[in-house]
Design a protein around this motif. Structure first.
Motif, PDB file in Angstrom:
ATOM      1  N   GLN A  64       0.893  -1.173   0.000  1.00 28.56           N
ATOM      2  CA  GLN A  64       0.000   0.000   0.000  1.00 28.56           C
ATOM      3  C   GLN A  64       0.923   1.212   0.000  1.00 28.56           C
ATOM      4  OE1 GLN A  64      -3.491   0.989   0.839  1.00 28.56           O
ATOM      5  NE2 GLN A  64      -4.293  -0.994   0.163  1.00 28.56           N
ATOM      6  N   THR A  65       1.248   1.680  -1.185  1.00 28.55           N
ATOM      7  CA  THR A  65       2.189   2.793  -1.294  1.00 28.55           C
ATOM      8  C   THR A  65       1.506   4.097  -0.910  1.00 28.55           C
ATOM      9  OG1 THR A  65       1.535   3.080  -3.574  1.00 28.55           O
ATOM     10  CG2 THR A  65       3.422   1.658  -3.167  1.00 28.55           C
ATOM     11  N   SER A  66       2.307   5.135  -0.680  1.00 25.48           N
ATOM     12  CA  SER A  66       1.694   6.407  -0.304  1.00 25.48           C
ATOM     13  C   SER A  66       0.870   6.947  -1.470  1.00 25.48           C
ATOM     14  CB  SER A  66       2.747   7.409   0.155  1.00 25.48           C
ATOM     15  OG  SER A  66       3.762   7.505  -0.805  1.00 25.48           O
ATOM     16  N   ALA A  67       1.269   6.599  -2.705  1.00 29.90           N
ATOM     17  CA  ALA A  67       0.468   7.043  -3.855  1.00 29.90           C
ATOM     18  C   ALA A  67      -0.955   6.481  -3.759  1.00 29.90           C
ATOM     19  CB  ALA A  67       1.133   6.579  -5.153  1.00 29.90           C
ATOM     20  N   ILE A  68      -1.062   5.239  -3.332  1.00 29.06           N
ATOM     21  CA  ILE A  68      -2.391   4.620  -3.209  1.00 29.06           C
ATOM     22  C   ILE A  68      -3.193   5.324  -2.130  1.00 29.06           C
ATOM     23  CG2 ILE A  68      -3.620   2.515  -2.536  1.00 29.06           C
ATOM     24  CD1 ILE A  68      -1.342   0.903  -3.773  1.00 29.06           C
ATOM     25  N   ARG A  69      -2.556   5.541  -0.998  1.00 28.23           N
ATOM     26  CA  ARG A  69      -3.279   6.185   0.105  1.00 28.23           C
ATOM     27  C   ARG A  69      -3.704   7.601  -0.263  1.00 28.23           C
ATOM     28  NH1 ARG A  69       0.055   3.024   3.544  1.00 28.23           N
ATOM     29  NH2 ARG A  69       1.680   4.612   3.447  1.00 28.23           N
ATOM     30  N   LEU A  70      -2.831   8.291  -0.970  1.00 32.80           N
ATOM     31  CA  LEU A  70      -3.167   9.665  -1.377  1.00 32.80           C
ATOM     32  C   LEU A  70      -4.350   9.675  -2.343  1.00 32.80           C
ATOM     33  CD1 LEU A  70       0.347  11.341  -1.757  1.00 32.80           C
ATOM     34  CD2 LEU A  70      -1.418  11.803  -0.030  1.00 32.80           C
ATOM     35  N   ALA A  71      -4.351   8.728  -3.271  1.00 30.40           N
ATOM     36  CA  ALA A  71      -5.457   8.670  -4.227  1.00 30.40           C
ATOM     37  C   ALA A  71      -6.773   8.406  -3.501  1.00 30.40           C
ATOM     38  CB  ALA A  71      -5.190   7.579  -5.265  1.00 30.40           C
ATOM     39  N   ARG A  72      -6.738   7.492  -2.529  1.00 32.33           N
ATOM     40  CA  ARG A  72      -7.966   7.163  -1.794  1.00 32.33           C
ATOM     41  C   ARG A  72      -8.470   8.386  -1.021  1.00 32.33           C
ATOM     42  NH1 ARG A  72      -6.654   2.000   0.097  1.00 32.33           N
ATOM     43  NH2 ARG A  72      -5.675   2.989   1.866  1.00 32.33           N
ATOM     44  N   GLN A  73      -7.507   9.066  -0.405  1.00 32.69           N
ATOM     45  CA  GLN A  73      -7.844  10.261   0.359  1.00 32.69           C
ATOM     46  C   GLN A  73      -8.442  11.336  -0.559  1.00 32.69           C
ATOM     47  OE1 GLN A  73      -4.324  11.455   2.456  1.00 32.69           O
ATOM     48  NE2 GLN A  73      -5.364  13.102   3.533  1.00 32.69           N
ATOM     49  N   ALA A  74      -7.803  11.546  -1.688  1.00 34.33           N
ATOM     50  CA  ALA A  74      -8.277  12.563  -2.631  1.00 34.33           C
ATOM     51  C   ALA A  74      -9.682  12.234  -3.113  1.00 34.33           C
ATOM     52  CB  ALA A  74      -7.315  12.670  -3.815  1.00 34.33           C
TER      53      ALA A  74
ATOM     54  N   GLU B 202      -2.823   0.602 -10.567  1.00 26.15           N
ATOM     55  CA  GLU B 202      -2.156  -0.217  -9.530  1.00 26.15           C
ATOM     56  C   GLU B 202      -2.346  -1.703  -9.827  1.00 26.15           C
ATOM     57  OE1 GLU B 202      -0.212   0.808  -7.188  1.00 26.15           O
ATOM     58  OE2 GLU B 202      -0.588   2.960  -7.469  1.00 26.15           O
ATOM     59  N   ILE B 203      -3.557  -2.061 -10.222  1.00 24.51           N
ATOM     60  CA  ILE B 203      -3.841  -3.472 -10.517  1.00 24.51           C
ATOM     61  C   ILE B 203      -2.976  -3.940 -11.700  1.00 24.51           C
ATOM     62  CG2 ILE B 203      -5.618  -5.092 -11.328  1.00 24.51           C
ATOM     63  CD1 ILE B 203      -7.675  -3.461  -9.712  1.00 24.51           C
ATOM     64  N   ARG B 204      -2.902  -3.086 -12.727  1.00 29.03           N
ATOM     65  CA  ARG B 204      -2.086  -3.460 -13.893  1.00 29.03           C
ATOM     66  C   ARG B 204      -0.643  -3.709 -13.470  1.00 29.03           C
ATOM     67  NH1 ARG B 204      -5.154   0.636 -16.423  1.00 29.03           N
ATOM     68  NH2 ARG B 204      -3.453   2.148 -16.280  1.00 29.03           N
TER      69      ARG B 204
ATOM     70  N   GLY C  56      -4.305  -7.353  -5.656  1.00 28.40           N
ATOM     71  CA  GLY C  56      -3.430  -6.526  -4.837  1.00 28.40           C
ATOM     72  C   GLY C  56      -4.106  -5.682  -3.775  1.00 28.40           C
ATOM     73  N   GLU C  57      -5.447  -5.599  -3.785  1.00 29.24           N
ATOM     74  CA  GLU C  57      -6.205  -4.915  -2.728  1.00 29.24           C
ATOM     75  C   GLU C  57      -5.903  -3.428  -2.584  1.00 29.24           C
ATOM     76  OE1 GLU C  57      -6.289  -7.113   1.021  1.00 29.24           O
ATOM     77  OE2 GLU C  57      -6.181  -9.022  -0.024  1.00 29.24           O
ATOM     78  N   ALA C  58      -5.448  -2.788  -3.659  1.00 30.30           N
ATOM     79  CA  ALA C  58      -5.114  -1.359  -3.554  1.00 30.30           C
ATOM     80  C   ALA C  58      -6.306  -0.522  -3.102  1.00 30.30           C
ATOM     81  CB  ALA C  58      -4.605  -0.850  -4.905  1.00 30.30           C
ATOM     82  N   GLU C  59      -7.507  -0.925  -3.508  1.00 27.76           N
ATOM     83  CA  GLU C  59      -8.699  -0.114  -3.215  1.00 27.76           C
ATOM     84  C   GLU C  59      -9.179  -0.260  -1.770  1.00 27.76           C
ATOM     85  OE1 GLU C  59      -8.605  -2.995  -4.424  1.00 27.76           O
ATOM     86  OE2 GLU C  59     -10.384  -4.168  -3.956  1.00 27.76           O
ATOM     87  N   ARG C  60      -8.505  -1.111  -0.981  1.00 30.85           N
ATOM     88  CA  ARG C  60      -9.012  -1.374   0.378  1.00 30.85           C
ATOM     89  C   ARG C  60      -8.220  -0.629   1.434  1.00 30.85           C
ATOM     90  NH1 ARG C  60     -10.330  -7.827  -0.463  1.00 30.85           N
ATOM     91  NH2 ARG C  60     -11.340  -7.431  -2.471  1.00 30.85           N
ATOM     92  N   ASN C  61      -8.931   0.139   2.251  1.00 37.97           N
ATOM     93  CA  ASN C  61      -8.295   0.814   3.366  1.00 37.97           C
ATOM     94  C   ASN C  61      -7.965  -0.203   4.458  1.00 37.97           C
ATOM     95  OD1 ASN C  61     -11.038   0.387   3.431  1.00 37.97           O
ATOM     96  ND2 ASN C  61     -11.523   2.248   4.550  1.00 37.97           N
TER      97      ASN C  61
ATOM     98  N   LYS D  58       0.921  -5.822   2.281  1.00 40.28           N
ATOM     99  CA  LYS D  58       0.578  -4.394   2.222  1.00 40.28           C
ATOM    100  C   LYS D  58       1.543  -3.507   2.997  1.00 40.28           C
ATOM    101  CE  LYS D  58      -3.124  -4.883   5.663  1.00 40.28           C
ATOM    102  NZ  LYS D  58      -3.935  -6.062   5.341  1.00 40.28           N
ATOM    103  N   THR D  59       2.179  -4.048   4.036  1.00 36.97           N
ATOM    104  CA  THR D  59       3.069  -3.193   4.829  1.00 36.97           C
ATOM    105  C   THR D  59       4.499  -3.165   4.278  1.00 36.97           C
ATOM    106  OG1 THR D  59       3.555  -5.057   6.267  1.00 36.97           O
ATOM    107  CG2 THR D  59       1.797  -3.589   6.976  1.00 36.97           C
TER     108      THR D  59
END
Ligand code: GLN
Ligand code: ZN
Length: 761
Positions: free
Chosen positions: A443-453, A471-473, A490-495, A736-737
């Motif tokens: 779960q990169t910071s890019a993923i977290r930032l996108a979710r937050q945005a 991210e999935i690609r 990869g579960e990128a969409e999951r908080n 994820k960590t």
């Protein structure tokens, strides 16, 4: 009048001030003086909140910089060699070193003390380490300082200590085989010293927590209780022994007769202890009744609690005290902070501050039954109960009808494993030692930032979807390059593995500030199960379908199981855990079926918290295991034989539950094993566990990248215990960590190890 008291208050702060201060301190952005100021402010604020709520006797000693068990270890001088300060004087640095370890560089480094769950809660404490020649000496002044601090603020206080037996029980013998109980005689004088110091400070009552009295105790531990408290009896101070999280049962006589001045029992978890206890309690003792649930977020049914209290009050008069069931450490701080909850839901809830108000109100209701404030509160409570009992928001006829109509065969796959696996093998056509991962990728910071945005409306739904697709690609591309056999999206969409699903189910609610300390500075904000649960629409299908469209390899669908959903939420109190699990099972079952319909051939249903749900008493295990494994099977049994169901569990004790793990009948189970050198598989071997197993071949909790020889060696050990044709190859848990570089490096080696094994077998 019946005195009101609290067993402990959350220390983290309404806005998680302690978390923020600790993390700033660890980063070097706040100095020790600054950290201490925050601690002092929080203590002052928390005492004031409790006092304003009407609590008569306030707890002191419930504040901890990291964990209350760790504070006790420092207090008693139980500081492992590797952390001993050169000048002999432990400080905050010592405390944090014990909690978090010291990285190499300074003094060669030292690994942190082990952490484990505090009884059946989601709070983790630091396990004391004892040596055979363990000495105990009063080494930490915090309790006395906090008492002075509270008294200077004009409070009437009751210091809280973990009792000697519970403290020893929670610890571990290190270096040599000896009985922790042998340390008791050495430990008791320190308690004596503490009581004397507290008495000198003007303290009248002390609370001694002995929650192990609600466990199945070996006889020598029971005997030790009498020995210990006979010795401590001569020390000054009035002593209240506190038990919670369950009933005293066979320890009731023991607990009631200990030579102490009071006993606290948990009537929320074990209401049947009343009125039995009244006949067993010596006439001089105080009885504290825990009638307000310290473990959940629901308002107390005041009328019901008052019925019990009135009865007790008639018998005990001033010897009755009123309290929450346990320390409020396990509930969020203040409901008043919740500005986004609708009025109806808010009227149903109570956090720590409101629970103190309830306790105070109940105690007042005994002496001033006609006071307008009392009558108002009781009327309001009746209204809450009535509105909940009838609320269409809680009670859903369709959900209840579906649960009521369940038949045993709904929780069975159509064919036995042997038939299913043959069909699955034919269809999936996987190599021996198939490789896969547990679900999440970094779960990169890019993923977290996108979710937050996206949450803040700065990213449109389409933009967010594209960010996740990208991210999935990436995850799929990496997995294909690595040569993994069964891929994940990869579960990128999951908080979070529970919240993500809870948000999409009907029947859940979410708070903004409902944080509860998990360990150290870590907090969790469990979702609240409000009403009957159902799934309005597919939750993961589009993501998984997209991912499957990118590859010719099999894409594994990824879901969280019903037991884990339940264990990591605040459950309802008006419906059994069992029925809530069944409702969750049906909701997730629909998702499994939808995934199958979308062409997905492998679906993983994670049950990370399966073991956690075990009751504290052995006699209750089987009932739990039966409904928990049934809920899993109900989730998994809507699909055809050829659809392969995986489950994943990340803990390390299977011996005593292996039968129920087998009863779950997952086609494949992936487990944590790398740290135990595959010894965990002994339980599976001894039981002749029939289905397929993926023993984790490397530990994802550490950035270390083991080489392929190391992983291959583990796999060979696994193959000594489990037939090779039933083994899978995977990491211990989700990634994820971790960061991408170490993830790829480790997986390259893992795939190489699997190929090596294929060549050997
Ligand atoms: N599928 C989850 C993940 O990979 C499982 C996490 C867990 O077991 N705790 O992150
Ligand atoms: Zn796991």
């Amino acid at each position: 009048m019946a005195l009101s008291h609290s067993l402990g208050f959350p220390r983290i702060g309404r806005d998680r001030e302690l978390k923020k201060a600790l993390e700033a301190f660890w980063k070097g952005e706040l100095d020790e003086a600054g950290l201490r100021v925050v601690g002092r402010q929080l203590r002052a604020e928390h005492w004031q909140l409790q006092k304003d709520a009407g609590i008569d006797l306030l707890p002191v000693g419930d504040f901890a910089w990291y964990d209350q068990v760790l504070t006790h270890s420092l207090t008693f001088g139980v500081i492992p060699e590797r952390f001993r300060p050169h000048d002999g004087k432990p400080g905050l640095q010592t405390l944090f070193a014990m909690a978090r370890g010291v990285s190499k560089g300074c003094c060669g480094g030292a690994h942190a003390q082990e952490m484990t769950k505090w009884f059946d809660t989601n709070y983790h404490y630091l396990v004391p380490e004892f040596t055979a020649d363990q000495q105990f000496a009063l080494s930490w002044e915090q309790l006395f300082e906090d008492v002075d601090e509270a008294r200077a603020l004009g409070h009437s206080v009751k210091p809280v200590l973990i009792g000697p037996l519970t403290y020893l029980w929670l610890g571990k013998a290190k270096g040599g085989d000896f009985d922790r109980l042998d340390l008791l005689e050495r430990l008791l004088p320190v308690y004596g010293e503490i009581f004397q110091r507290l008495a000198a400070q003007g303290v009248e009552w002390v609370q001694i927590d002995e929650p192990i009295l609600v466990l199945d105790l070996p006889q020598d531990w029971k005997n030790a209780f009498e020995r210990a408290y006979n010795l401590l009896q001569k020390e000054p101070l009035k002593k209240l022994i506190a038990t919670y999280f369950g009933g005293l049962e066979d320890n009731l006589g023991l607990a009631a007769s200990l030579p102490l001045d009071g006993l606290h029992i948990d009537l929320v978890r074990a209401p049947e202890q009343f009125p039995t206890i009244l006949d067993r309690l010596p006439a001089y003792k105080v009885l504290s009744l825990g009638v307000v649930n310290g473990r959940n977020v629901w308002r107390c049914d005041l009328e019901k609690a008052l019925d019990v209290l009135r009865h007790a009050h008639e018998r005990l008069g001033e010897r009755l005290w009123v309290a929450p069931s346990c320390s409020l450490l396990h509930s969020p701080v203040d409901l008043a902070r919740e500005d986004k909850l609708d009025a109806e839901l808010k009227s149903w809830l109570a956090f720590a501050v409101q629970k103190c108000e309830e306790v105070a109100l109940l105690s007042r209701a005994l002496s001033e039954p006609e006071a307008p404030a009392v009558l108002d509160a009781l009327a309001a409570s009746r209204e809450v109960q009535a509105s909940r009992a009838a609320s269409p928001r809680i009670h859903k006829a369709e959900v209840q009808a579906r649960v009521a109509a369940l038949k045993p065969e709904d929780s069975e796959r159509s064919s036995p494993f042997a038939v299913r696996i043959a069909r699955q093998r034919e269809r999936l056509y996987l190599p021996a030692f198939p490789t896969t991962t547990i679900g999440s990728f970094p779960q990169t910071s890019a993923i977290r930032l996108a979710r937050q945005a996206f949450r803040q409306g700065k990213l449109s739904a389409a933009e967010y979807t594209e960010a996740m697709h990208s991210e999935i690609r990436h995850a799929v591309e990496v997995q294909e390059q690595l040569g993994l056999d069964v891929l994940v999206h990869g579960e990128a969409e999951r908080n979070d593995m529970v919240e993500y699903f809870a948000e999409q189910l009907n029947g859940y609610a979410f708070t903004r500030f409902g944080w509860v300390q998990s360990y150290g500075s870590r907090c969790v904000k469990p979702a609240v199960i409000v009403g009957d649960l159902s799934r309005p629409q597919a939750m993961t299908v589009e993501w998984i379908r997209y991912a499957q469209g990118l590859t010719a390899k099999w894409m594994k669908g990824m879901l969280t199981g019903p037991v884990t959903m339940l264990m990591w939420s605040f459950p309802r109190e008006d419906l059994s855990r069992e029925v809530q699990a069944r409702q969750l099972a049906l909701a997730i079952r629909d998702e499994v079926v939808d995934l199958e319909e979308a062409g997905i051939r492998i679906v993983q249903i994670d049950e990370a918290a399966f073991r956690e749900g075990l009751p504290l008493r052995r006699a209750e295990w089987q009932h739990y295991l039966d409904w928990a494994s049934e809920a899993f099977r109900l989730t998994a049994s809507g699909v055809r034989d050829e659809t392969q169901i995986h489950t994943h569990m990340c803990y390390s004790e299977f011996n005593d539950v292996i039968e129920s793990i087998a009863a779950m009948d997952a086609d494949v189970i992936t487990i944590e094993t790398s740290r135990s050198d595959m010894e965990l598989l002994d339980a599976f071997e001894a039981f002749a566990y029939p289905n397929e197993i993926g023993p984790g071949v490397y530990d994802i909790h550490s950035p270390r990248v083991p080489d392929s020889a190391e992983m291959a060696a583990l796999l060979r050990k696994a193959a000594e215990r489990i037939p090779a044709e039933r083994l899978w190859v995977n990491p211990d848990c989700g990634l994820k960590t971790r960061a991408w570089p170490e993830t790829e490096a480790a997986l390259v080696n893992m795939v190489a190890a699997a190929r090596q094994l294929r060549a050997e077998f």
